[in-house]
Design a protein around this motif. Structure first.
Motif, PDB file in Angstrom:
ATOM      1  N   LEU A 181     -17.434   2.891  11.314  1.00 51.71           N
ATOM      2  CA  LEU A 181     -17.239   3.554  10.258  1.00 51.71           C
ATOM      3  C   LEU A 181     -16.071   4.463  10.332  1.00 51.71           C
ATOM      4  CD1 LEU A 181     -20.706   5.338   9.213  1.00 51.71           C
ATOM      5  CD2 LEU A 181     -19.431   3.764   7.751  1.00 51.71           C
ATOM      6  N   ALA A 182     -15.777   5.056  11.613  1.00 52.90           N
ATOM      7  CA  ALA A 182     -14.687   5.817  11.934  1.00 52.90           C
ATOM      8  C   ALA A 182     -13.279   4.913  11.818  1.00 52.90           C
ATOM      9  CB  ALA A 182     -14.731   6.388  13.304  1.00 52.90           C
TER      10      ALA A 182
ATOM     11  N   LEU B  71     -13.770   7.222   3.287  1.00 56.15           N
ATOM     12  CA  LEU B  71     -14.264   5.657   3.420  1.00 56.15           C
ATOM     13  C   LEU B  71     -15.229   5.458   4.549  1.00 56.15           C
ATOM     14  CD1 LEU B  71     -10.828   4.294   3.819  1.00 56.15           C
ATOM     15  CD2 LEU B  71     -12.026   4.287   1.808  1.00 56.15           C
ATOM     16  N   SER B  72     -15.325   6.816   5.293  1.00 55.32           N
ATOM     17  CA  SER B  72     -16.246   6.663   6.525  1.00 55.32           C
ATOM     18  C   SER B  72     -17.731   7.414   6.487  1.00 55.32           C
ATOM     19  CB  SER B  72     -15.821   7.513   7.632  1.00 55.32           C
ATOM     20  OG  SER B  72     -14.539   6.892   8.199  1.00 55.32           O
TER      21      SER B  72
ATOM     22  N   LEU C 239     -12.680   2.890   9.720  1.00 54.59           N
ATOM     23  CA  LEU C 239     -12.152   2.779   8.450  1.00 54.59           C
ATOM     24  C   LEU C 239     -11.149   3.709   7.679  1.00 54.59           C
ATOM     25  CD1 LEU C 239     -15.850   2.195   6.654  1.00 54.59           C
ATOM     26  CD2 LEU C 239     -14.327   0.331   7.387  1.00 54.59           C
ATOM     27  N   SER C 240     -11.152   4.888   8.475  1.00 60.27           N
ATOM     28  CA  SER C 240     -10.418   5.831   8.126  1.00 60.27           C
ATOM     29  C   SER C 240      -9.236   6.080   8.903  1.00 60.27           C
ATOM     30  CB  SER C 240     -11.277   7.230   8.345  1.00 60.27           C
ATOM     31  OG  SER C 240     -12.387   7.332   7.383  1.00 60.27           O
ATOM     32  N   THR C 241      -8.867   5.026   9.653  1.00 59.71           N
ATOM     33  CA  THR C 241      -7.669   5.072  10.388  1.00 59.71           C
ATOM     34  C   THR C 241      -6.473   4.948   9.444  1.00 59.71           C
ATOM     35  OG1 THR C 241      -8.558   3.442  12.121  1.00 59.71           O
ATOM     36  CG2 THR C 241      -6.354   3.617  12.254  1.00 59.71           C
ATOM     37  N   GLU C 242      -5.463   5.630   9.945  1.00 62.08           N
ATOM     38  CA  GLU C 242      -4.158   5.946   9.000  1.00 62.08           C
ATOM     39  C   GLU C 242      -3.797   4.655   8.250  1.00 62.08           C
ATOM     40  OE1 GLU C 242       0.039   7.637  10.015  1.00 62.08           O
ATOM     41  OE2 GLU C 242      -1.606   8.909  10.932  1.00 62.08           O
ATOM     42  N   THR C 243      -3.273   4.597   7.049  1.00 67.08           N
ATOM     43  CA  THR C 243      -2.984   3.584   6.291  1.00 67.08           C
ATOM     44  C   THR C 243      -2.078   2.733   7.242  1.00 67.08           C
ATOM     45  OG1 THR C 243      -2.899   5.047   4.555  1.00 67.08           O
ATOM     46  CG2 THR C 243      -2.314   2.991   4.101  1.00 67.08           C
TER      47      THR C 243
ATOM     48  N   PRO D 135       0.874  -1.112   0.093  1.00 66.65           N
ATOM     49  CA  PRO D 135      -0.087  -0.005   0.080  1.00 66.65           C
ATOM     50  C   PRO D 135       1.079   1.312  -0.149  1.00 66.65           C
ATOM     51  CG  PRO D 135      -0.096  -1.017   2.268  1.00 66.65           C
ATOM     52  CD  PRO D 135       0.701  -2.045   1.430  1.00 66.65           C
TER      53      PRO D 135
ATOM     54  N   ALA E 119      -7.901  -5.911   2.148  1.00 69.16           N
ATOM     55  CA  ALA E 119      -8.497  -4.492   2.026  1.00 69.16           C
ATOM     56  C   ALA E 119      -8.572  -3.885   3.652  1.00 69.16           C
ATOM     57  CB  ALA E 119     -10.118  -4.452   1.633  1.00 69.16           C
ATOM     58  N   VAL E 120      -7.589  -3.504   3.765  1.00 67.64           N
ATOM     59  CA  VAL E 120      -7.102  -3.367   5.196  1.00 67.64           C
ATOM     60  C   VAL E 120      -8.239  -2.518   5.942  1.00 67.64           C
ATOM     61  CG1 VAL E 120      -5.577  -1.946   6.726  1.00 67.64           C
ATOM     62  CG2 VAL E 120      -4.727  -3.344   5.004  1.00 67.64           C
ATOM     63  N   PRO E 121      -8.660  -1.434   5.415  1.00 70.82           N
ATOM     64  CA  PRO E 121      -9.726  -0.564   6.238  1.00 70.82           C
ATOM     65  C   PRO E 121     -10.836  -1.255   6.503  1.00 70.82           C
ATOM     66  CG  PRO E 121      -9.122   0.605   4.193  1.00 70.82           C
ATOM     67  CD  PRO E 121      -8.557  -0.651   4.024  1.00 70.82           C
ATOM     68  N   LEU E 122     -11.414  -2.199   5.690  1.00 69.59           N
ATOM     69  CA  LEU E 122     -12.500  -3.283   6.210  1.00 69.59           C
ATOM     70  C   LEU E 122     -11.949  -4.106   7.438  1.00 69.59           C
ATOM     71  CD1 LEU E 122     -13.944  -4.180   2.563  1.00 69.59           C
ATOM     72  CD2 LEU E 122     -14.731  -2.385   4.295  1.00 69.59           C
TER      73      LEU E 122
ATOM     74  N   HIS F 193       0.490  -1.015   6.707  1.00 69.79           N
ATOM     75  CA  HIS F 193       1.023  -2.027   5.820  1.00 69.79           C
ATOM     76  C   HIS F 193       0.379  -3.508   6.181  1.00 69.79           C
ATOM     77  CE1 HIS F 193       3.581  -4.125   3.050  1.00 69.79           C
ATOM     78  NE2 HIS F 193       3.867  -3.364   2.656  1.00 69.79           N
TER      79      HIS F 193
ATOM     80  N   GLU G 140       1.960  -5.154  13.181  1.00 71.55           N
ATOM     81  CA  GLU G 140       0.732  -4.372  13.496  1.00 71.55           C
ATOM     82  C   GLU G 140      -0.535  -4.838  12.842  1.00 71.55           C
ATOM     83  OE1 GLU G 140       1.417  -0.483  11.800  1.00 71.55           O
ATOM     84  OE2 GLU G 140      -0.227   0.405  12.938  1.00 71.55           O
TER      85      GLU G 140
ATOM     86  N   PRO H 217      -6.151  -0.804  -0.198  1.00 70.82           N
ATOM     87  CA  PRO H 217      -6.401  -1.844  -1.141  1.00 70.82           C
ATOM     88  C   PRO H 217      -7.914  -2.369  -1.093  1.00 70.82           C
ATOM     89  CG  PRO H 217      -4.972  -2.325   0.905  1.00 70.82           C
ATOM     90  CD  PRO H 217      -5.177  -0.878   0.762  1.00 70.82           C
ATOM     91  N   GLY H 218      -8.147  -3.280  -1.866  1.00 68.91           N
ATOM     92  CA  GLY H 218      -9.420  -4.083  -1.797  1.00 68.91           C
ATOM     93  C   GLY H 218     -10.223  -3.736  -3.220  1.00 68.91           C
TER      94      GLY H 218
ATOM     95  N   LEU I  65      -9.096   9.037   2.741  1.00 70.21           N
ATOM     96  CA  LEU I  65      -9.384   8.398   3.892  1.00 70.21           C
ATOM     97  C   LEU I  65     -10.602   8.697   4.471  1.00 70.21           C
ATOM     98  CD1 LEU I  65      -5.868   8.157   5.859  1.00 70.21           C
ATOM     99  CD2 LEU I  65      -7.284   6.354   5.064  1.00 70.21           C
TER     100      LEU I  65
END
Lengths: 374, 374
Positions: free
Chosen positions: B17-18, A20-21, B20-24, A9, B238-241, B26, B31, A194-195, A17
């Motif tokens: 929902l919040a 997304l929310s 999902l917007s966590t900082e990118t 990523p 899809a990390v945010p999910l 890897h 982590e 990603p996704g 970002l």
């Protein structure tokens, strides 16, 4: 300050970002169709194609699988150029689907000579398709897709390109160059998490989907295209990622694709000049502009350099894969990066190498990069 | 106020929902492994299984495909119970992969009699697998998976269950009931946006993956399991999910799965009592607790009712699919819903029907629901 210097990523802008929310949206509504239309037009813009690519909720490899399962039938003879991890992916994926895959191996870090590749294909073919990796991320190497495509024009061989880490970095003109399939992913130059995987096909390739007998369901290109004609998706999509992508595509259209290519050219030139100024050598003989692969001094090792960069500066770089583990490190700079970010990572690299007794930390790396940007 | 009363996507709590917007982040880092471990343990908790399910970046249908492609070989005889759109999906998906599918059709809105199903299987089998849909979303119908599984015990037939809209709604005990595969998706009772599909297999089913000859790559269960053993994913996730899912699984563990089943039982009972009090009838003879399918008065039609609810109240309900289009409407209430939400939608429904001349708007629906909740 950016943290990720990985070839995916990549860093995601805060407005992407935040998108997304956005409150939950149902995907069988006019509201979502508007999103899909905007995205599809944005993808066609980024792909430089007249027809719209299809999007899958998956990684880029899912879009590669859609192309393999969607265009071919068991036993078909195809040719895969392999010079790194992602070339291997085309080969392994096609083999998993029962294609008769011939591997055209090039040394890792090198790009095939188009004429030699054509001669090989003539001697050993005919091949239904040629699989290429425009930017081989594992080695930071660019293939000259335009030149290869020009050699294969009229050969009847489909030209299928993994442009996952090249699209939005290097020039790519699928219509003009006569390509048949191009695959990309959201978490690279698209500056999105990603996704999502994208696949574009030429009309010739779309015709081929009608005769392919390989099994497919989720990754059906024809179902995806049929839904796209109504700006819908055949299966429930990862809505937040589509909302993020809409935002990042708006950014890309705002900057302009030619300007984006130019910016990445500067990033690549700066990174290469900087590491060279530190007395390091590049791994690739044909460097790509999205990721710079650097040969690590053997007495230090790539993984120690990366650990130092993470510990002391919070910068995450990628290591070498397979037999290149610890031998190289890779600076990713595709997507949401500017020249100042290259200066940051070069400055940090110089400090780290200096502490390890390798360089003088006299600012040579940044100076060399800045000379490129004048 | 909630807007979505659809059986997926469902409402998503603001903390999910919040997330999902966590900082990118890897995905090849300790982590992310911590995130994956927490998710996998949370999924095993929600699935009520000793072994951890695998997760795919895809819709729930992708996880269904992973099971079909992962366990079988071309021409294998399987039995699919079909009584709605999602039963059809098992059938169509298995056919797309070249399995020899026998369809056991039940009238839409009804559940098969376990003994009759077993007799049919004995007469027409043997079958390598039986495909079931625990909660058939298109008709709001629950299948008695436990009873069916008990009949097939020792038959050598794998029991494969789509629990996409039942898991986290109705009791499901895969280990105790002797099931072999269970599939679910993020955007249902998990209170998460769409984009992740989950698949759990029994040890007997995992053994079968070794002999399956169907092609697979992205949806490879064995690759997914191997990566899961290191709390990684074989392809870029899809990390945010996953970050959103971690949050929603923490919510589910906080409430407790038995309490969640009980809550949905109240939601289902309330919704059914309410619509009946309005003089409407339920479409299903064996109603599920995640979605209530209501027969629309023919003189009004389901789509007009839904349009009124959206226009006047902002509530989005689902319509009928295939031959049920406009004949029924469906109130989804799985995931992040409580009894007050059912009261809201019943109140709105009564108002809408009253304006159309159907009901008296005297509060009968909410009263009937509240009587269930006493």
């Amino acid at each position: 300050m950016k943290k990720l210097f990985t070839p995916g990523p990549t860093e995601v802008p805060s407005d992407v970002l935040a998108a997304l929310s956005t409150e939950t949206m149902h995907h069988r509504t006019d509201e979502f169709r508007d999103v899909m239309q905007e995205i599809s037009e944005g993808l066609a813009y980024a792909f430089r194609t007249k027809t719209e690519p299809v999007a899958f909720t998956s990684s880029g490899s899912g879009a590669m699988e859609a192309v393999v399962a969607g265009l071919f039938s068991p036993g078909e003879k195809v040719l895969a150029v392999v010079g790194g991890k992602f070339g291997e992916r085309w080969r392994d994926l096609s083999r998993a689907y029962g294609l008769d895959v011939t591997e055209y191996a090039v040394k890792w870090g090198t790009s095939p000579d188009p004429d030699e590749l054509l001669s090989f294909a003539k001697e050993n073919g005919p091949f239904a398709a040629l699989f290429l990796t425009q930017s081989e991320t594992s080695t930071g190497t660019l293939k000259d897709v335009e030149a290869i495509a020009s050699r294969f024009e009229g050969s009847g061989t489909l030209l299928i390109v993994d442009s996952v880490t090249a699209l939005g970095v290097h020039e790519l003109l699928p219509d003009d160059w006569g390509l048949d399939a191009v695959v990309a992913g959201s978490q690279k130059a698209f500056m999105c998490p990603p996704g999502l995987g994208f696949a574009w096909l030429s009309e010739r390739a779309w015709e081929r989907t009608a005769t392919s007998t390989l099994p497919k369901y989720y990754f059906s290109l024809t179902k995806a295209r049929e839904s796209l004609s109504k700006y819908l998706t055949p299966f429930t999509p990862a809505v937040p990622l589509f909302l993020g992508l809409r935002q990042s595509l708006a950014r890309m259209r705002g900057e302009g694709i030619e300007a984006i290519w130019k910016r990445h050219d500067a990033l690549g030139r700066g990174a290469r000049a900087g590491v060279r100024a530190l007395g390091l050598s590049l791994f690739s003989e044909a460097p790509a502009n999205g990721v710079t692969a650097v040969v690590a001094p053997p007495e230090i090792g790539g993984d120690a350099i990366r650990a130092d960069l993470l510990d002391a500066h919070g910068f995450r770089l990628a290591g070498g894969q397979s037999h290149l583990k610890d031998k190289i490190f890779r600076i990713g700079h595709l997507g949401f990066y500017e020249t100042a970010d290259i200066a940051d990572v070069l400055r940090a690299l110089e400090t780290v190498l200096s502490k390890r007794g390798w360089s003088d930390a006299d600012g040579a790396a940044v100076k060399a990069a800045e000379a490129e940007w004048k």
